[in-house]
Design a protein around this motif. Structure first.
Motif, short mmCIF file in Angstrom:
data_model
loop_
_atom_site.label_atom_id
_atom_site.label_comp_id
_atom_site.label_asym_id
_atom_site.label_seq_id
_atom_site.Cartn_x
_atom_site.Cartn_y
_atom_site.Cartn_z
N GLY A 1 28.40 31.10 35.02
CA GLY A 1 27.92 30.70 33.79
C GLY A 1 26.42 30.29 33.64
N GLU A 2 25.98 29.56 34.95
CA GLU A 2 24.58 28.94 35.08
C GLU A 2 23.65 30.07 35.23
OE1 GLU A 2 24.41 25.95 37.96
OE2 GLU A 2 26.48 24.82 37.25
N HIS A 3 23.91 31.02 36.14
CA HIS A 3 22.85 32.09 36.42
C HIS A 3 23.13 33.52 36.03
CE1 HIS A 3 21.66 28.63 39.17
NE2 HIS A 3 22.61 28.94 39.81
N GLY A 4 24.32 33.71 35.66
CA GLY A 4 24.74 35.07 35.32
C GLY A 4 24.98 36.01 36.41
N TYR A 5 25.09 35.24 37.81
CA TYR A 5 25.40 35.87 38.83
C TYR A 5 26.24 35.17 39.87
CZ TYR A 5 21.28 34.01 40.63
OH TYR A 5 20.02 32.96 40.67
N GLY A 6 26.89 35.57 40.72
CA GLY A 6 27.51 34.74 41.57
C GLY A 6 28.71 35.32 42.51
N MET A 7 29.86 35.07 42.84
CA MET A 7 30.63 35.53 43.94
C MET A 7 31.62 36.47 43.49
SD MET A 7 33.03 33.82 47.11
CE MET A 7 31.52 33.33 47.71
N TRP A 8 31.91 37.46 43.92
CA TRP A 8 32.91 38.65 43.65
C TRP A 8 34.11 38.77 44.84
CZ3 TRP A 8 27.81 40.18 43.12
CH2 TRP A 8 27.60 40.57 41.63
N SER A 9 35.27 38.55 44.13
CA SER A 9 36.54 38.84 45.19
C SER A 9 36.50 40.45 45.22
CB SER A 9 37.88 38.40 44.50
OG SER A 9 38.79 38.88 45.24
N VAL A 10 36.55 40.95 46.34
CA VAL A 10 36.57 42.47 46.71
C VAL A 10 38.02 42.99 46.96
CG1 VAL A 10 35.37 44.56 48.09
CG2 VAL A 10 34.06 42.44 47.19
N ARG A 11 38.37 43.96 46.14
CA ARG A 11 40.01 44.38 46.31
C ARG A 11 39.74 46.00 46.54
NH1 ARG A 11 43.60 40.41 45.85
NH2 ARG A 11 42.69 38.69 44.91
N GLU A 12 40.64 46.70 47.35
CA GLU A 12 40.75 48.13 47.31
C GLU A 12 41.42 48.39 45.61
OE1 GLU A 12 41.51 49.23 51.95
OE2 GLU A 12 43.27 48.33 50.69
N THR A 13 40.78 49.61 45.22
CA THR A 13 41.37 50.22 44.06
C THR A 13 42.55 50.54 44.12
OG1 THR A 13 38.92 50.79 43.47
CG2 THR A 13 40.63 51.67 42.21
N ALA A 14 42.99 50.90 45.21
CA ALA A 14 44.48 51.89 45.37
C ALA A 14 45.32 50.87 45.16
CB ALA A 14 44.15 52.65 46.67
N ASP A 15 45.28 49.86 45.92
CA ASP A 15 46.55 48.71 45.83
C ASP A 15 46.15 47.21 45.74
OD1 ASP A 15 45.32 47.98 47.93
OD2 ASP A 15 46.50 48.70 49.50
N ASN A 16 45.05 47.01 45.08
CA ASN A 16 44.61 45.67 44.54
C ASN A 16 44.43 44.79 45.91
OD1 ASN A 16 43.24 44.32 42.57
ND2 ASN A 16 45.36 43.03 42.41
N ARG A 17 44.47 45.08 47.08
CA ARG A 17 44.52 44.32 48.32
C ARG A 17 43.37 43.67 48.31
NH1 ARG A 17 44.59 45.69 54.60
NH2 ARG A 17 43.17 47.33 53.93
N PHE A 18 43.22 42.41 48.62
CA PHE A 18 42.06 41.56 48.87
C PHE A 18 41.40 42.02 50.35
CE2 PHE A 18 39.71 37.92 50.65
CZ PHE A 18 39.05 37.77 49.82
N VAL A 19 40.28 42.37 50.31
CA VAL A 19 39.38 42.72 51.45
C VAL A 19 38.16 41.95 51.99
CG1 VAL A 19 40.38 45.35 51.42
CG2 VAL A 19 38.30 44.75 50.39
N GLY A 20 37.91 41.29 51.14
CA GLY A 20 36.53 40.35 51.32
C GLY A 20 35.74 39.96 50.17
N ILE A 21 34.60 39.23 50.23
CA ILE A 21 33.84 38.93 49.07
C ILE A 21 32.19 39.56 49.16
CG2 ILE A 21 35.22 36.51 48.85
CD1 ILE A 21 32.89 35.35 50.60
#
Length: 177
Positions: A60-80
């Motif tokens: 909200g403050e900057h218009g950028y930040g941290m993303w959660s990264v997931r595999e498209t195929a199975d939505n498994r969390f793999v990193g940030i």
């Protein structure tokens, strides 16, 4: 959630972090194989929750930040991956961290490249930096592969660090050092 902040690659989906990501964030930030080399180091459960609150507000403050990264195929969390203001004033930094199980599969390069493009094209950032230990060959390789250029070196906590940068030219093209 703003759909314009959700990013996609061939294999990954990057979504701004939210409360639903807290268990995954706690796991990756507590893993010394991943976070021992990060700027703030290994994080405990309370620190991770406090980080998450700041990360959510950053959007909200900057218009950028941290993303959660997931595999498209199975939505498994793999990193940030994230864009955040460095506390040392060196600029807005691209950061990334991935679970050991997926390191070496090109996910860091894929997610970092997409986040870098977002930073320049959507967030309007002319200059984006990244910092890694000189000895961290994998991160240096990722940063070079996405077009970032080594700019300077400095010592931080007894380690030789390399500052990379990507500068969007006035013509809107490419990274220049």
């Amino acid at each position: 959630m703003n759909p314009f902040r959700t990013l996609r690659t061939a294999r990954l989906v990057l979504t701004p972090v939210s409360g639903a990501d807290l268990p995954s964030l706690r796991a990756i930030k507590a893993d010394p194989r991943v976070f021992a080399v990060m700027l703030r180091g290994i994080r405990n459960a309370i620190e991770t929750a406090e980080d998450l609150a700041r990360d959510v507000m950053a959007w909200g403050e900057h218009g950028y930040g941290m993303w959660s990264v997931r595999e498209t195929a199975d939505n498994r969390f793999v990193g940030i991956t994230c864009l955040e203001n460095r506390p040392d004033g060196r600029g807005v930094a691209l950061r990334f961290a991935f679970s050991p199980e997926v390191q070496g599969h090109g996910y860091a390069r894929e997610a970092a490249a997409r986040a870098l493009r977002f930073g320049h094209d959507q967030a309007g950032l002319r200059r984006i930096v990244a910092v890694t230990r000189e000895a961290n060959f994998a991160s240096r390789t990722v940063l070079g592969a996405i077009g970032m250029v080594a700019f300077e070196e400095f010592i931080q906590h007894g380690h030789l660090m390399v500052l990379f940068e990507s500068v969007r030219g006035d013509d809107g093209l490419g990274a220049v050092g």
